[in-house]
Every structure is written in structure tokens, then in C-alpha cells.
Design a protein around this motif. Structure first.
Motif, mmCIF file in Angstrom:
data_model
loop_
_atom_site.group_PDB
_atom_site.id
_atom_site.type_symbol
_atom_site.label_atom_id
_atom_site.label_comp_id
_atom_site.label_asym_id
_atom_site.label_seq_id
_atom_site.Cartn_x
_atom_site.Cartn_y
_atom_site.Cartn_z
ATOM 1 N N ASN A 1 0.785 -1.183 0.119
ATOM 2 C CA ASN A 1 0.026 -0.142 -0.156
ATOM 3 C C ASN A 1 0.892 1.297 -0.176
ATOM 4 O O ASN A 1 0.190 2.250 0.153
ATOM 5 C CB ASN A 1 -0.716 -0.104 1.053
ATOM 6 C CG ASN A 1 -0.126 0.010 2.507
ATOM 7 O OD1 ASN A 1 1.086 -0.085 2.728
ATOM 8 N ND2 ASN A 1 -1.007 -0.037 3.519
ATOM 9 N N GLU B 1 3.187 3.702 -4.959
ATOM 10 C CA GLU B 1 4.221 2.789 -6.205
ATOM 11 C C GLU B 1 5.154 3.759 -6.602
ATOM 12 O O GLU B 1 6.367 3.321 -6.637
ATOM 13 C CB GLU B 1 3.263 2.146 -7.327
ATOM 14 C CG GLU B 1 3.909 1.390 -8.266
ATOM 15 C CD GLU B 1 4.804 0.171 -7.378
ATOM 16 O OE1 GLU B 1 5.850 -0.238 -7.904
ATOM 17 O OE2 GLU B 1 3.972 -0.364 -6.762
ATOM 18 N N LYS C 1 -3.950 3.529 -6.154
ATOM 19 C CA LYS C 1 -3.733 2.351 -6.824
ATOM 20 C C LYS C 1 -4.256 2.503 -8.361
ATOM 21 O O LYS C 1 -5.312 3.015 -8.654
ATOM 22 C CB LYS C 1 -4.415 1.155 -6.250
ATOM 23 C CG LYS C 1 -3.783 0.689 -5.147
ATOM 24 C CD LYS C 1 -2.444 0.065 -5.368
ATOM 25 C CE LYS C 1 -1.938 -0.503 -3.916
ATOM 26 N NZ LYS C 1 -0.899 -1.103 -4.258
#
Length: 367
Positions: free
Chosen positions: A88, A91, A112
Motif C-alpha cells: 500500500n 508505487e 492504486k
């Protein structure tokens, strides 16, 4: 992450002589933050870059005591936290060497598979800067990007308010802990922003508010995003630091040009002049340069038909691509005798009409 693991990670984050890069090196070598604190001194000395000062700090139990207090704050206020190796953890931030080992969150953030762009600039934003910033967010809204900024005066709050207005997720990166807000006058915007995103920081509730925190915060703004956009800036300013950091991360940087006599355009003009940023003349340059496609559900339904209504300029471009096949944006502009900044908007409108499509490498072809 267990409570004990979080405690030792917080303690490691608290050591002033150990930054994020060294902390990650220690964790990778020892296996965990807890193992770092429990490792024997002579073993730690074998790690490259670990000197006497750092070793002394790692044996100072005061850091663990401070970590216990912050852990209590996290539990009492149900603070969401992200560890740098967790799924989580943002990225794009994972790929930044100096990203924090712990990141704290307030609000309803979902990063996400999202398009993230940061919008930054002077706190003394002009009327023209406000107008461009609002137009930028409005025209990018169909692409559903996440708008990242610093929740500061001027450009930051203009961008984030525009994001809320167009129901876009927005993230404010703070230069202090989640127990306070700066500037205080922006407290009235917090509820809307948390409903449409939220706030991120790597600062603790006990951290003293300091101007240097803003520069440290800027790496998170740049690191979260695939591109950083500078709306206006004086010759020196925090947004230029953010742009430099974004360049160091190999991210795209865009700058809005201005008149050479305008003090709040000097920074942007210099970014463009020294090839540190793409020139941003129209909001539609962003999806074109970043190769964004409209989400399927937001694309207009186009019935198959023999003829699609095109204006004169669109017909010129259509006929050129039909005769020559796929071509680069710059070649289209040259051969069709149109300025590049104008071509970007025309090509996007033609894409919406379903007569052309973009290809990787800034190529376009007839459908």
C-alpha cells in the motif's frame, strides 16, 4: 506490521543522523528495523557508511522512548501508515531512493492505478496564474488524475480547490505532523480534501515546525507524481526545488511560460530556457505528452459513419495522416504549417471524434 515492528521503525526514523537512504541500507542488511536496534555494534560497523556518530545514535534508548510516544499518538488518532516495502506504499514513491521509510496518512486516499500529477508554484500567484491553474484542472478532469500539491498559499490551494470542484482526488503533502495544519486559514478546506483524497506526511506529531521542512516535503510531492507542473515562480522558490527533485527522479516537468518582465514568470522561463521543463502552453499538452487515454466509460459514443464533421484545420491534418501514415507530432505541425502548441489541442479533439489515435512515441495515425 506488528506494534513492536512499528515501534522500532519509528525509532529508526527518529534518529537525526540517519536519513531515509541509510535507514533502508540498515534494514536491508539486518532484515528489519528491530534487528537494526538489536544488532551488535561490531556488526553494524561492517556496513559501508556507518560511522561512530551513527553507531552512538543507534545505542541511544531515548529514540525508543520518543517512538513510544509517537506510537501512542498513531493509535489514539487511528493514523494510517505506510511502510516503504508494503503493497500500500505509493508505487512511484517506492522508486525514489530517499523516500521515507514510513509515511503517515489522513483521509481517504487511493493511489492504486491512478494518474498522479503535482501542481506547484508561487504563493503569490497572479490572477493569470489562478486562471491557468483552474483551466488546467478543469480540462484534465475527464482523464481523472490525482492532483498532488503542498496545501500552501497561492498555487497549491488553487489547484487543490479546483480538484475538489471537479470531483478529482487530491493529496496535500504536509511539512508537519498530522496533529496540526499550516496555514491555519486553510483548515476550512480540510474536510473537503479528506473526502476527495487526504494528506500525507513523514513528519511526526512532535516535530517542531521549521521552514526547512518544506524542502524535505517537496521530495514527496515530486516522488508521488509522474509529472510536476510549475504554474508560476519567481527566480528562486520552493517550486523550483520540487522541479529539480522531479528531474532527479527522471519524471516529466512542465512549466507555464510568461512575459520576461513578469517577476512571477522568471522561474518558469528559466526552467524552459535551461531545458529543465517542457513548455506548457495549453492544458491539453499534458495528456498528449504523457500519452494519456480517456477512460473507456468517459469516451463519447461514436457511431460508425462514412463522414465525421471536421473543421478546416482538422481536415488538413486528417488528409496528411491519411496520405502519409503514422507521423510524429512535430512532423505533423511542420508539414501542416501549424504551431506545435496548437496541434496538441486539435489532435485531442480529433481523437475524441474517433478519426485518429495516438501511438507510443508521440506518433499519430488515422483510425
Amino acid at each position: 506490521m506488528t506494534k513492536e515492528q512499528l515501534l522500532y521503525t519509528l525509532a529508526l526514523q527518529h534518529v537525526p543522523n540517519i536519513g531515509a537512504i541509510t535507514a533502508k541500507k540498515l534494514i536491508n542488511h539486518c532484515g528489519s528495523a528491530e534487528a537494526v536496534w538489536k544488532e551488535k555494534k561490531h556488526q553494524l560497523q561492517k556496513i559501508d557508511g556507518i560511522g561512530t556518530t551513527m553507531l552512538s545514535a543507534l545505542k541511544d534508548t531515548n529514540h525508543l522512548k520518543e517512538a513510544e510516544d509517537e506510537l501512542k499518538f498513531i493509535e489514539d488518532h487511528q493514523i494510517i501508515y505506510h511502510y516503504f516495502t508494503d503493497a500500500n506504499y505509493p508505487e512511484k514513491l517506492k522508486h525514489c531512493i530517499d523516500s521515507p521509510i514510513l509515511l503517515f496518512q489522513a483521509g481517504n486516499i487511493n493511489l492504486k492505478k491512478q494518474r498522479l500529477i503535482s501542481i506547484v508554484g508561487t504563493r503569490k500567484i497572479t490572477v493569470n496564474g489562478i486562471a491557468f491553474c483552474e483551466k488546467l484542472v478543469e480540462e484534465l478532469a475527464p482523464f481523472n488524475p490525482v492532483i498532488v500539491s503542498g496545501f500552501a498559499y497561492g498555487t497549491d490551494i488553487t489547484a487543490q480547490k479546483a480538484a475538489v470542484k471537479h470531483n478529482l482526488q487530491t493529496v496535500g503533502c504536509l511539512a508537519h505532523g498530522l496533529n496540526q495544519i499550516y496555514p491555519k486559514v486553510h483548515k476550512k478546506y480540510m474536510k473537503d480534501i479528506e473526502a476527495n483524497g487526504g494528506f500525507l506526511t513523514d513528519f511526526w506529531s512532535s516535530d517542531v515546525f521549521d521552514r526547512n521542512n518544506f524542502l524535505k516535503r517537496n521530495r514527496i510531492i515530486a516522488g508521488l507524481s509522474e509529472a510536476t507542473i510549475v504554474i508560476e515562480s519567481a527566480e528562486k522558490g520552493g517550486s523550483l526545488v520540487t522541479a529539480d527533485i522531479a528531474n532527479s527522479y527522471n519524471r516529466d516537468v512542465f512549466a507555464v511560460p510568461g512575459r520576461v518582465t513578469d517577476s512571477m514568470s522568471i522561474g518558469c522561463n528559466n526552467l524552459i530556457k535551461f531545458q529543465k521543463a517542457h513548455l506548457l502552453s495549453t492544458p491539453l499538452d499534458i495528456p498528449l505528452m504523457l500519452n494519456w487515454k480517456l477512460e473507456e466509460e468517459k469516451q463519447p459514443i461514436i457511431q460508425k459513419q462514412l463522414f465525421v464533421e471536421l473543421d478546416t484545420e482538422q481536415k488538413i491534418i486528417y488528409n496528411f495522416l491519411k496520405d502519409n501514415g503514422k507521423e510524429l507530432l512535430d512532423v505533423i505541425a511542420l508539414k501542416c504549417d501549424m504551431p506545435t502548441f496548437k496541434i496538441a489541442g486539435i489532435l485531442l479533439n480529433m481523437e475524441l471524434k474517433g478519426v485518429i489515435r495516438p501511438l507510443p512515441g508521440k506518433l499519430f495515425e488515422v483510425v
